[in-house]
Every structure is written in C-alpha cells, then in structure tokens.
Design an enzyme around this catalytic site. Structure first.
Site, PDB file in Angstrom:
ATOM      1  CB  ALA A  57       9.465  28.187  53.136  1.00 52.90           C
ATOM      2  CD  GLN A 213       8.317  34.397  43.579  1.00 57.26           C
ATOM      3  OE1 GLN A 213       8.311  34.042  41.784  1.00 57.26           O
ATOM      4  NE2 GLN A 213       6.968  33.981  44.315  1.00 57.26           N
ATOM      5  CG  ASP A 254       8.092  27.173  49.872  1.00 61.19           C
ATOM      6  OD1 ASP A 254       8.484  26.750  48.716  1.00 61.19           O
ATOM      7  OD2 ASP A 254       7.690  28.243  50.413  1.00 61.19           O
ATOM      8  CG  ASN A 264      10.539  24.836  45.259  1.00 60.84           C
ATOM      9  OD1 ASN A 264      10.617  25.861  46.428  1.00 60.84           O
ATOM     10  ND2 ASN A 264      11.754  25.811  44.435  1.00 60.84           N
ATOM     11  CE  LYS A 265       6.893  29.979  44.113  1.00 64.38           C
ATOM     12  NZ  LYS A 265       5.403  30.402  44.784  1.00 64.38           N
TER      13      LYS A 265
END
Ligand code: MRU
Length: 377
Positions: A57, A213, A254, A264-265
């Site tokens: 982000a 990631q 984010d 979030n992810k």
C-alpha cells in the site's frame, strides 16, 4: 545490493544523474534477480503499479506520487499552456487511480499531489512542487514506519521478557516489509527494531499464494537483514498456533476503516480466526495513511481487487539459472482470484501505528488521531 532498513535502502528514488527518470526495483523478479527499472512517463508508473513491479500500500501511493511528477515533465515537453499542463496531470491522476482499487494509499498519494497544484501558473513551479511533495511523501513514510517499529518492538520486548531468552515467534502474512513501503516496512519494522535492541525473534513467513510475496519478498528481506525466519505454506499457521509455536501475529493492511476493520492480502482473515481460536494476539501494523476515515464497515465498503486467473493457474521459479513459469491448473478448471480479504476489528487484538498501539475500534483510532477522525467523516 543489501537491504539495510533505516540506512541507505529505498524502494523508489529519483535517478541520481537524470531528474527525468524515477527508479524502482522490479519486485516480480525477486528473490532470484535484483533489477532496477526506469520510469519515464506516468504511464510507466501506472503499468508498474498494475503489473505489480511495485506493490504494497505505501509504495503504491509513493509510485503514483512520483508518476504525477513525471506527468508534469511530459506536459512541459508538450509545451502547451499552463492550464492544459495542469489538465494533463489531472488526467494522469485518474489513470493512476484506476490501477489498483483496494489500497487507499493510492488515492491518498494522488490527492496530496493534486493539492499542490492550486494556483500554479507556470510549469517550472508545478514540476518543482510535485517533485518536492513526492520526496516529502517518501521521507514521511520512512519516519512513520520507524515509529511503527518503535511501538511494535515494545510488544515484542514484553513477550520476550516472559519467554526468558527464548526467541519470540512472530507469524506474518504477505509482504508488509521494506519492499511494500519506502523503507523499514510496517509489519517488519518491529522486527528490525527488535534486532537493533537485541530482542531475540524468529519469524514464520507465510508463502502467500498466489503471488508468493511471503516466500519471495519477506523471506528475501529478512535473509538480507540476517533475521531468523522460516517459510511455511499458507495452511500451516493454524497448526503451529495449536502447538504453541506462534507468540504473536503481525500483518499489514491496505485499507483500515475508522472502526478498525482491516483489508489485507487474501488469507489474512483465516490467520486471524486461527489466532482467535488459539488465544494468540493478532496485531495489524499500519501507517495512518492506510486509514480510510470515510468508511466504518470493511466488509461492505472496502473494494476488493480481483486479479487475473494466471496468478492462480501458473507459478514462477528458478530452474537452473533461468526463471521459468509453469502451469499448475488444468485448462478445463475455472479459477477465481480475490486478492484481499477483510478481517473484522473484533478479531484484531490491536493496531500498531506511528503514534502508538491502540484497540481496533473507532475509539481506539480516534484516541490516537483525534485531528483526522474529526476532519474526515
Ligand atoms: O497485492 P500486494 O502485494 O500489493 O498486497 C500487499 C499487502 O497485502 C500488504 O500486506 C499491505 O499492502 C500492507 S504493506 C505495508
């Protein structure tokens, strides 16, 4: 290249010999290749964000900011009137804003840049102001991350004291590290400060399918910094928590609502559920730039990005000395790829911000940021 949080490392910078070029690291190539990419137009910046050469982000917001500086240079080259040049930058802002929907820092960074265009009457002033604002956004982000690190490290120190010299086991998801910010990261900043202070830690790194990631970026960062860590598959966290192998979870976000819900992810929610079931504290580290003060209900109001099927159907890795991509899903099977999920505030033990740690609630956030809470309803 060494990743040295707080010293020389930055994830985006102006080319030292060419003020018309912004440089980034192509994060798609890590951990196998460290490649620097030049951005020369705002369209290059938009592609870098959309195709995830840069991600995370805060870095998305900073890349959009620098891209608007590049747009101003493009506008001057076209030698149109100052009004038309401002118009060009504004339209570049809309292109950039459409690249990724979930991280609120994108719109935040763009709005900050557009705010300096008020009363601009010539292109040199516009360019100078946009450059200065992009630099300020990056410098502030470094200071914010450091603040998150200081506050988060106190939580780790308290756990370490109870463990009598045994390492504090931290579980993290995705990459909320230096690579997702300008430096230090958010979830990783407490880890780097813990290392500075001699607090023993070990990090469980979720691989974070589909783009990995965790295994490709967070693990690389921690290895560069000499922090003890172990990569685990996404489904292992609950099992480790059941066996007392996780002392604390720390993730990034984010977009955080004013009531403390966090996007979030994808997969973060499942970790929060497992943490809740096992009595493991679940903290979310965030810069205040990630708070969307205009919304309260994360499930209803946070737009969730859906990305391409190939992120699910294919994986990339090193084959000998070549990076190769292979297909792992049969052609006949459709896939779905929601990139983020929302963890409700009730599952979040606390929010670690640059101003301190607070409860994940409207009262908690307003207590730390009374100025922002009152202004942006
Ligand atoms: O899709 P990505 O890689 O941009 O997602 C990143 C995350 O989910 C991070 O945890 C989040 O941006 C916080 S970054 C400090």
């Amino acid at each position: 290249m060494t990743n040295t949080p707080g010293v020389s490392f930055r994830t985006i910078w102006l080319h030292p010999d060419d003020p018309g070029t912004v440089q980034i690291i192509d994060q798609r190539r890590l951990p196998h290749r460290y490649e620097v990419v030049d951005l020369q137009t705002h369209a290059d910046g938009a592609i870098a964000i959309r195709d995830m050469l840069v991600r995370g982000a805060p870095l998305i917001g900073a890349t959009a900011a620098w891209s608007l500086y590049l747009a101003a240079l493009e506008a001057r080259s076209a030698s149109s009137s100052p009004e038309r040049q401002v118009e060009f930058v504004r339209s570049a802002a809309e292109t950039l804003a459409a690249t990724r929907p979930t991280a609120v820092n994108l719109r935040w960074g763009i709005d900050r840049m557009l705010a300096v265009l008020t009363d601009v009457t010539d292109s040199d002033t516009m360019i100078a102001r946009l450059r200065s604002e992009a630099e300020t956004i990056c410098d502030e982000d470094v200071a914010i991350s450091r603040g998150i690190g200081e506050h988060g490290a106190e939580l780790l120190a308290a756990i370490a004291e109870r463990k009598d010299g045994e390492p504090v086991n931290i579980l993290t998801h995705c990459n909320a590290g230096s690579l997702a910010t300008i430096n230090w990261g958010t979830a990783t900043a407490p880890m780097y400060i813990a290392r500075e202070r001699g607090i023993p830690i070990h990090v469980w790194v979720d691989e974070t399918r589909p783009r990995n990631q965790g295994s490709q970026l967070t693990a690389w960062e921690l290895a560069q910094s000499g922090i003890s860590h172990t990569v685990i598959v996404d489904n292992a966290g609950g099992h480790l928590m059941q066996h007392g192998r996780v002392d604390i979870c720390i993730t990034g976000t984010d977009r955080t609502t004013r009531a403390g819900d966090v996007a979030n992810k994808i997969g973060t929610y499942l970790k929060a559920l497992a943490a809740h079931d096992n009595g493991v504290p679940f903290y979310v580290a965030l810069p205040s730039t990630t708070i969307d003060w205009t919304i309260s209900d994360g499930l209803r109001d946070i737009p969730i990005e859906e990305r391409g099927a190939e992120e699910v159907t294919h994986v990339s890795g090193l084959d000998g000395d070549k990076i190769r991509t292979v297909k792992i899903v049969a052609d006949a099977s459709p896939v779905r790829n929601d990139a983020f999920d929302v963890t409700p505030a009730r599952l979040v033990t606390g929010l670690i911000t640059e101003r301190g740690v607070c409860e994940a609630s409207e009262e908690g956030l307003a207590g730390l940021f009374p100025d922002r809470a009152a202004a942006d309803q």
